[in-house]
Scaffold this motif. Structure first.
Motif, PDB file in Angstrom:
ATOM      1  N   PRO A  42       0.843  -1.197   0.000  1.00 56.96           N
ATOM      2  CA  PRO A  42       0.000   0.000   0.000  1.00 56.96           C
ATOM      3  C   PRO A  42       0.877   1.246   0.000  1.00 56.96           C
ATOM      4  N   PRO A  43       0.371   2.356  -0.509  1.00 57.24           N
ATOM      5  CA  PRO A  43       1.194   3.568  -0.595  1.00 57.24           C
ATOM      6  C   PRO A  43       1.824   3.937   0.750  1.00 57.24           C
ATOM      7  N   GLY A  44       3.136   4.163   0.722  1.00 57.52           N
ATOM      8  CA  GLY A  44       3.842   4.613   1.917  1.00 57.52           C
ATOM      9  C   GLY A  44       4.293   3.532   2.859  1.00 57.52           C
TER      10      GLY A  44
ATOM     11  N   VAL B 273       5.901 -14.445  10.723  1.00 63.73           N
ATOM     12  CA  VAL B 273       6.059 -13.013  10.978  1.00 63.73           C
ATOM     13  C   VAL B 273       4.674 -12.397  11.137  1.00 63.73           C
ATOM     14  N   THR B 274       4.475 -11.692  12.239  1.00 64.01           N
ATOM     15  CA  THR B 274       3.231 -10.970  12.482  1.00 64.01           C
ATOM     16  C   THR B 274       3.508  -9.480  12.365  1.00 64.01           C
ATOM     17  N   LEU B 275       2.823  -8.828  11.453  1.00 61.53           N
ATOM     18  CA  LEU B 275       2.995  -7.389  11.254  1.00 61.53           C
ATOM     19  C   LEU B 275       2.092  -6.642  12.236  1.00 61.53           C
ATOM     20  N   ARG B 276       2.685  -5.782  13.045  1.00 61.08           N
ATOM     21  CA  ARG B 276       1.914  -5.029  14.031  1.00 61.08           C
ATOM     22  C   ARG B 276       1.569  -3.618  13.561  1.00 61.08           C
ATOM     23  N   ARG B 277       2.255  -3.148  12.528  1.00 57.74           N
ATOM     24  CA  ARG B 277       1.942  -1.870  11.889  1.00 57.74           C
ATOM     25  C   ARG B 277       2.515  -1.916  10.491  1.00 57.74           C
ATOM     26  N   PRO B 278       2.051  -1.055   9.581  1.00 54.58           N
ATOM     27  CA  PRO B 278       2.609  -1.075   8.230  1.00 54.58           C
ATOM     28  C   PRO B 278       4.119  -0.832   8.255  1.00 54.58           C
ATOM     29  N   PRO B 279       4.905  -1.702   7.636  1.00 59.30           N
ATOM     30  CA  PRO B 279       6.360  -1.513   7.640  1.00 59.30           C
ATOM     31  C   PRO B 279       6.743  -0.202   6.955  1.00 59.30           C
ATOM     32  N   PRO B 280       7.461   0.666   7.632  1.00 57.82           N
ATOM     33  CA  PRO B 280       7.831   1.945   7.019  1.00 57.82           C
ATOM     34  C   PRO B 280       8.911   1.764   5.961  1.00 57.82           C
ATOM     35  N   LEU B 281       8.901   2.645   4.981  1.00 50.87           N
ATOM     36  CA  LEU B 281       9.876   2.590   3.897  1.00 50.87           C
ATOM     37  C   LEU B 281      11.080   3.461   4.210  1.00 50.87           C
TER      38      LEU B 281
ATOM     39  N   ASP C  55      10.906   0.352  14.969  1.00 52.17           N
ATOM     40  CA  ASP C  55      11.321   1.513  14.198  1.00 52.17           C
ATOM     41  C   ASP C  55      12.162   2.424  15.088  1.00 52.17           C
ATOM     42  N   PRO C  56      12.745   3.510  14.545  1.00 48.28           N
ATOM     43  CA  PRO C  56      13.635   4.358  15.351  1.00 48.28           C
ATOM     44  C   PRO C  56      12.958   5.001  16.556  1.00 48.28           C
ATOM     45  N   ASP C  57      11.625   5.112  16.547  1.00 43.97           N
ATOM     46  CA  ASP C  57      10.912   5.706  17.678  1.00 43.97           C
ATOM     47  C   ASP C  57      10.503   4.670  18.716  1.00 43.97           C
ATOM     48  N   GLY C  58      10.923   3.429  18.512  1.00 47.22           N
ATOM     49  CA  GLY C  58      10.606   2.385  19.477  1.00 47.22           C
ATOM     50  C   GLY C  58       9.262   1.732  19.278  1.00 47.22           C
ATOM     51  N   HIS C  59       8.574   2.023  18.178  1.00 48.39           N
ATOM     52  CA  HIS C  59       7.295   1.379  17.904  1.00 48.39           C
ATOM     53  C   HIS C  59       7.526  -0.037  17.383  1.00 48.39           C
TER      54      HIS C  59
END
Length: 221
Positions: free
Chosen positions: A10-12, A35-43, A56-60
């Motif tokens: 999906p976009p983004g 693998v369980t995705l808990r949020r959309p993987p950032p690009l 991610d870098p913010d600890g999410h």
């Protein structure tokens, strides 16, 4: 780990199968992994793996990687001619919720171009000519969308929530493969599907079990 922008879903955000494959490869297990995705993987964002959790870098928390409890069951194969005929009727060519998807998007300029069409028994099938560079995430990506298209319908988009893969061997660069998908259960917003990848000689290369989640109406494109 970085999910480069070309590997979008999906976009983004990253394509679910490719992203899960990157996370599984970093996890490094010698057995099937889920693998369980808990949020959309950032690009284009540095991601870290700690004790099977991707942040991610913010600890999410982005994803959780764990050994799979049981290997996915294979979807029966079809011959290349049947796969080509099914692919000609791929509904995503005329109505795609994410037409720029790296795996199955007809508008991606450099994607895998796997276009799964429906068979009379409800399974999906598609031919796939592998790229000149094939990695484990490439195979995970190929085992993603064909299963999803067993339940995706006009006005009913789904996204990947969980993916377990048993990868026996990678296809060769430029190999002509066939991917098949089948729905196992579909109830409410959740669907469990299986996907399998077959090589040019007809042998099973990999298989997957996935949970897909229908998007609520407010978040649909």
């Amino acid at each position: 780990m970085i999910i480069e922008s070309r590997y979008n879903g999906p976009p983004g955000s990253g394509n679910g199968g490719w992203s899960a494959g990157v996370f599984a490869e970093a996890y490094g297990a010698d057995r099937p992994v889920e693998v369980t995705l808990r949020r959309p993987p950032p690009l284009d964002t540095p991601l870290t793996l700690t004790d099977g959790d991707v942040y991610d870098p913010d600890g999410h928390l982005v994803a959780e990687v764990r050994p799979a409890d049981d290997p996915p069951a294979p979807v029966p194969p079809v011959d290349p001619a049947t796969a080509h005929a099914a692919s000609a009727g791929y509904p995503g060519l005329v109505d795609h919720p994410f037409p720029g998807c790296y795996v199955c998007g007809p508008e991606h300029p450099d994607g895998l171009r796997i276009f799964p069409g429906r068979l009379p028994d409800g399974r999906t099938a598609a031919p796939w000519r592998t790229p000149q560079r094939v990695t484990a995430p490439t195979a995970w990506a190929a085992l993603d969308c064909p299963g999803g298209w067993t339940v995706i319908a006009p006005g009913r988009p789904y996204v990947l929530g969980r993916l377990a893969v048993a990868l026996d061997t990678l296809p060769e660069p430029g190999e002509q493969c066939v991917v098949t998908g089948a729905v196992v259960t579909a109830e409410g917003r959740l669907a469990v599907v299986h996907t399998s990848l077959y090589g040019s000689a007809g042998g099973l290369l990999g298989r997957a079990r996935a949970t897909w989640v229908a998007l609520p109406p407010a978040s649909r494109p």
